[in-house]
Design an enzyme around this catalytic site. Structure first.
Site, PDB file in Angstrom:
ATOM      1  CG  HIS A 155      -0.192   0.103   2.521  1.00  0.00           C
ATOM      2  ND1 HIS A 155       0.193  -1.002   3.247  1.00  0.00           N
ATOM      3  CD2 HIS A 155       0.263   1.175   3.236  1.00  0.00           C
ATOM      4  CE1 HIS A 155       0.829  -0.622   4.343  1.00  0.00           C
ATOM      5  NE2 HIS A 155       0.893   0.697   4.362  1.00  0.00           N
ATOM      6  CG  HIS A 202      -4.017   0.499   4.688  1.00  0.00           C
ATOM      7  ND1 HIS A 202      -3.418  -0.649   5.116  1.00  0.00           N
ATOM      8  CD2 HIS A 202      -3.134   1.486   4.952  1.00  0.00           C
ATOM      9  CE1 HIS A 202      -2.228  -0.371   5.613  1.00  0.00           C
ATOM     10  NE2 HIS A 202      -2.033   0.913   5.519  1.00  0.00           N
ATOM     11  CG  HIS A 217       4.405   4.886   4.341  1.00  0.00           C
ATOM     12  ND1 HIS A 217       3.575   5.541   5.211  1.00  0.00           N
ATOM     13  CD2 HIS A 217       3.877   3.637   4.222  1.00  0.00           C
ATOM     14  CE1 HIS A 217       2.595   4.737   5.591  1.00  0.00           C
ATOM     15  NE2 HIS A 217       2.750   3.568   5.009  1.00  0.00           N
ATOM     16  CG  HIS A 249       0.548   1.207  12.215  1.00  0.00           C
ATOM     17  ND1 HIS A 249       0.987   2.476  12.479  1.00  0.00           N
ATOM     18  CD2 HIS A 249       1.226   0.817  11.109  1.00  0.00           C
ATOM     19  CE1 HIS A 249       1.885   2.832  11.579  1.00  0.00           C
ATOM     20  NE2 HIS A 249       2.059   1.842  10.741  1.00  0.00           N
ATOM     21  CE1 TYR A 258       5.211   3.922   7.828  1.00  0.00           C
ATOM     22  CE2 TYR A 258       5.009   3.472  10.167  1.00  0.00           C
ATOM     23  CZ  TYR A 258       4.445   3.576   8.912  1.00  0.00           C
ATOM     24  OH  TYR A 258       3.126   3.313   8.749  1.00  0.00           O
ATOM     25  CD  GLU A 268       4.127   0.456   7.155  1.00  0.00           C
ATOM     26  OE1 GLU A 268       3.418   0.777   6.168  1.00  0.00           O
ATOM     27  OE2 GLU A 268       3.661   0.273   8.289  1.00  0.00           O
TER      28      GLU A 268
HETATM   29 FE   FE2 Z   1       1.716   1.907   5.894  1.00  0.00          FE
END
Ligand code: FE2
Length: 310
Positions: A155, A202, A217, A249, A258, A268
């Protein structure tokens, strides 16, 4: 969402300022596979478990940032149907001929309300993942999973204005779901939106920024949180600048690190997270939980994570 429309983020074009340093980072340290170099100096990479020819395109430039993101759709008829819907939404659509991007069929290109250039394509030549399709086994030959053991591009997170209009575009035109959303506690304004066209938490996300076309990112999937820790060992060994060390997260529940490429673009590597279904409710976060939303193991929001874009 039956995975017969927009399939996935298939390609991200990233600007880099030092090609030799970028090659060392993406190829030798991260372990992506360089598959070709274009006559214009662009370098094309794939992760080992991707079937398509490439997913990352590095574009030599005098500034860092994102050139475009490109989503693969199910077939050419899907592309044709989406063009009408994108135009009806009010965006101008440019046609890119087959072959203009190597190994790729025709593309549609348009600019999102956030200022980012997005493309859609239905066809890209496949290179495979070295396993073949008959009795393929489960792991590639020795040495093929290199570097940080990246399986695939997953993503991207982009920064810009007009998050609600962008969410409307993705949900109503591209048939994505809004999986999670961060809002300002006092005003209710959208600060970050997480959008999926799959069962992933996502496939793309946007964070509110006053300036358009900012790049936060691009993210690569590893197999496990254990691999995330091993990736941290490798990034440390090679002195890769770290933005946020291993954590998890709250939003998406991904185990994450990151870090920055030599041009300052954030990358990431992550693993895990939950499964999203089309009937899953949108998960809401507000600014009273900024720490837990971002990094759920220490609940500390990182200023650099909020402020550094390319
Ligand atoms: Fe991400």
């Amino acid at each position: 969402m039956s995975m017969r429309g927009v399939l996935r983020l298939g390609e991200v074009g990233i600007r880099v300022m030092d090609v030799a340093a970028a090659r060392r980072h993406y190829d030798e340290i991260l372990g992506l596979h360089e598959v070709m170099e274009g006559p214009d100096g662009k370098i094309y990479y794939k992760a080992w478990d991707e079937q398509d020819y490439y997913s990352i395109v590095l574009n030599p430039s005098d500034r860092a940032g994102i050139d475009y993101c490109a989503f693969k759709v199910y077939d050419d008829a899907t592309l044709t149907a989406l063009e009408s819907k994108i135009k009806a939404f009010g965006l101008d659509v440019r046609h890119i001929a087959a072959g203009a991007h190597p190994k790729s069929g025709r593309r549609l290109q348009f600019v999102l309300p956030t200022g980012h250039t997005m493309q859609l394509y239905a066809e890209k030549e496949q290179l495979g993942n070295t396993l073949g399709t008959l009795n393929p086994g489960v792991v590639p030959d020795d040495g093929v999973i290199r570097g940080t053991h990246i399986n695939r591009l997953d993503h991207a997170l982009l920064g810009g204005p007009n998050l609600d209009e962008t969410t409307k575009l993705f949900t109503e035109v591209f048939d994505f779901d809004l999986s999670e959303k961060l809002i300002d506690h006092d005003s209710g304004a959208s600060l970050a939106v997480f959008l999926t066209c799959s069962t992933k938490p996502h496939d793309i996300a946007f964070v509110l920024q006053p300036e358009p076309n900012r790049f936060h990112h691009a993210s690569f999937l590893l197999e496990s949180a254990h691999d995330v820790i091993k990736a941290a060992d490798r990034l440390g060994k090679y002195r890769v600048p770290i933005d946020v060390g291993p954590n998890r997260h709250g939003i998406t529940r991904g185990a994450t690190i990151y870090f920055f490429d030599p041009s300052g673009n954030r990358n990431e590597v992550f693993a895990e997270g939950y499964v999203h279904y089309p009937d899953s409710p949108t998960l809401m976060w507000d600014t009273t939980a900024m720490g837990p939303a971002q990094f759920a193991q220490d609940n500390v929001p990182r200023q650099s994570f909020l402020e550094v874009f390319t």
